[in-house]
Design a protein around this motif. Structure first.
Motif, PDB file in Angstrom:
ATOM      1  N   GLY A   1       0.784  -1.231   0.000  1.00 49.19           N
ATOM      2  CA  GLY A   1       0.000   0.000   0.000  1.00 49.19           C
ATOM      3  C   GLY A   1       0.813   1.275   0.000  1.00 49.19           C
ATOM      4  O   GLY A   1       0.444   2.259  -0.643  1.00 49.19           O
TER       5      GLY A   1
ATOM      6  N   PHE B   1      -1.991   5.255  -3.648  1.00 48.67           N
ATOM      7  CA  PHE B   1      -2.640   5.441  -2.346  1.00 48.67           C
ATOM      8  C   PHE B   1      -2.886   6.915  -2.047  1.00 48.67           C
ATOM      9  O   PHE B   1      -4.004   7.315  -1.743  1.00 48.67           O
ATOM     10  CB  PHE B   1      -1.768   4.794  -1.257  1.00 48.67           C
ATOM     11  CG  PHE B   1      -2.244   5.022   0.144  1.00 48.67           C
ATOM     12  CD1 PHE B   1      -3.431   4.462   0.585  1.00 48.67           C
ATOM     13  CD2 PHE B   1      -1.504   5.798   1.031  1.00 48.67           C
ATOM     14  CE1 PHE B   1      -3.876   4.673   1.874  1.00 48.67           C
ATOM     15  CE2 PHE B   1      -1.939   6.014   2.322  1.00 48.67           C
ATOM     16  CZ  PHE B   1      -3.130   5.450   2.749  1.00 48.67           C
TER      17      PHE B   1
ATOM     18  N   TYR C   1     -10.127   1.286   2.412  1.00 50.50           N
ATOM     19  CA  TYR C   1      -8.838   0.617   2.284  1.00 50.50           C
ATOM     20  C   TYR C   1      -8.404   0.096   3.653  1.00 50.50           C
ATOM     21  O   TYR C   1      -8.149   0.865   4.568  1.00 50.50           O
ATOM     22  CB  TYR C   1      -7.798   1.607   1.736  1.00 50.50           C
ATOM     23  CG  TYR C   1      -6.547   0.950   1.137  1.00 50.50           C
ATOM     24  CD1 TYR C   1      -6.256  -0.384   1.336  1.00 50.50           C
ATOM     25  CD2 TYR C   1      -5.669   1.698   0.360  1.00 50.50           C
ATOM     26  CE1 TYR C   1      -5.144  -0.972   0.778  1.00 50.50           C
ATOM     27  CE2 TYR C   1      -4.534   1.121  -0.206  1.00 50.50           C
ATOM     28  CZ  TYR C   1      -4.284  -0.221   0.010  1.00 50.50           C
ATOM     29  OH  TYR C   1      -3.167  -0.798  -0.536  1.00 50.50           O
TER      30      TYR C   1
END
Lengths: 65, 273
Positions: free
Chosen positions: B98, B106, B118
């Motif tokens: 991520g 992101f 998320y």
């Protein structure tokens, strides 16, 4: 009314023996028997469900009526 | 009563591949409980992930799932959400996936404020690829690529998300299992980009190298460092040293949501013809 005892089911097929349930049980209900977790003292169980919540392997079920 | 996790699990998929004591399983259970609480329909829920240990999660859950390239969960999920804005889009992944490989995706998803959730499982390391340090590995900690200690300061993932413009940011830990589903429920209900960071343990590649004797020690560490936001208000800076805030850290409802804004663009373009 008489208190109904919960039943703890341990699915050995899923248990990886990480000990999380045994160590974090507030009433010391569980123990390790060889590789797997097992129930030692079901009378002390207060159905707090912490073992079921923290088991990463879906291997514990606390069954209450 | 025992929770019926099976209703959201693909038949025959258990036991999962995660190591003994890995917190990803705890997070998966939290996600399943959250899906159950919100009564999410399987055909209206998309679970998207990149690559990594945590990204294996969608394989076990019975709904629309997508396992994509490393770090690319956000672009694939954005595609789903833009094409089908009525879908509940949930992303799962690890800290490396991520914030390093997918770091740019992101922050831009945070900036756009597109309505997705998320869930980042932060175990401070790249577990699957052999324990390389990630942007979330704390300074001084050992990884396979930093055997003498990591010189980099780690990301504060929640602050990064807030700074980049996410409108809902929460943090939980794998130890505080009963909080996980509540945070995820709130995140899914929030209209906008929601980030839920779950601090996790990786006993195999992180714990072993950093002098944690067992999974239990790692879990106890999570228990010790976590301070709920409300309790932290009464604590001094000295007392908060080395602690991590948990709970809902940030929430705002003023910033417009991206798919709704994009629908307006479509309307304007049609009117201009």
């Amino acid at each position: 009314m008489e208190k109904k005892m919960p039943r703890i089911e341990i699915i050995e097929k899923y248990c990886k023996g990480c000990r999380i349930c045994v160590e974090f049980c507030p009433k010391d209900v569980l123990e390790m028997k060889g590789f797997y977790a097992s129930v030692k003292n079901i009378e002390a169980c207060i159905s707090c469900m912490q073992c079921e919540l923290r088991c990463p392997d879906f291997a514990i079920k606390v069954i209450t009526e | 009563m025992a929770y019926d996790y099976e209703k959201y699990i693909r038949p025959g998929k258990l036991p999962h591949i995660w190591c003994p004591g890995c917190g990803h399983g705890i997070v998966m259970k939290g996600l399943i409980r959250a899906m159950g609480t919100l009564n999410l329909k399987k055909e209206e829920t998309a679970l998207v992930s990149g690559i990594g240990c945590a990204s294996r999660l969608p394989g076990y859950i019975d709904c629309c799932t997508l396992h994509t390239a490393h770090g690319r969960a956000v672009p694939f999920a954005t595609g789903i959400k833009m094409a089908r804005p009525e879908m509940n889009v949930i992303l799962v992944g690890g800290d490396g996936d991520g914030t390093a490989i997918g770091g740019n995706h992101f922050i831009h998803a945070c900036r756009r404020n597109i309505d997705m959730t998320y869930i980042i499982m932060n175990n401070y390391i790249y577990g699957m690829t052999g324990g390389q340090f990630s942007p979330c590995t704390p300074t001084g900690d050992k990884a396979s690529t930093t055997p003498y200690g990591n010189p980099d300061p780690g990301f504060d993932l929640a602050k990064l998300a807030i700074g980049a413009g996410a409108t809902f940011v929460a943090r939980g830990t794998a130890f505080h299992a009963n909080q996980i589903d509540k945070l995820i429920v709130e995140a899914i209900q929030h209209k906008g980009f929601s980030v839920v960071e779950i601090l996790d343990d990786c006993p195999t590649t992180y714990g072993r190298r950093n002098k944690y004797k067992s999974v239990i020690e790692m879990m106890n560490r999570l228990k010790e460092i976590a301070v709920p936001v409300k309790a932290a208000e009464k604590m001094t800076a000295e007392q908060l040293k080395g602690k991590v805030l948990t709970g809902v850290l940030y929430k705002e409802e003023i910033k417009p949501e991206y798919t709704a804004e994009y629908a307006k663009v479509i309307e304007r373009a049609k009117a201009a013809k």
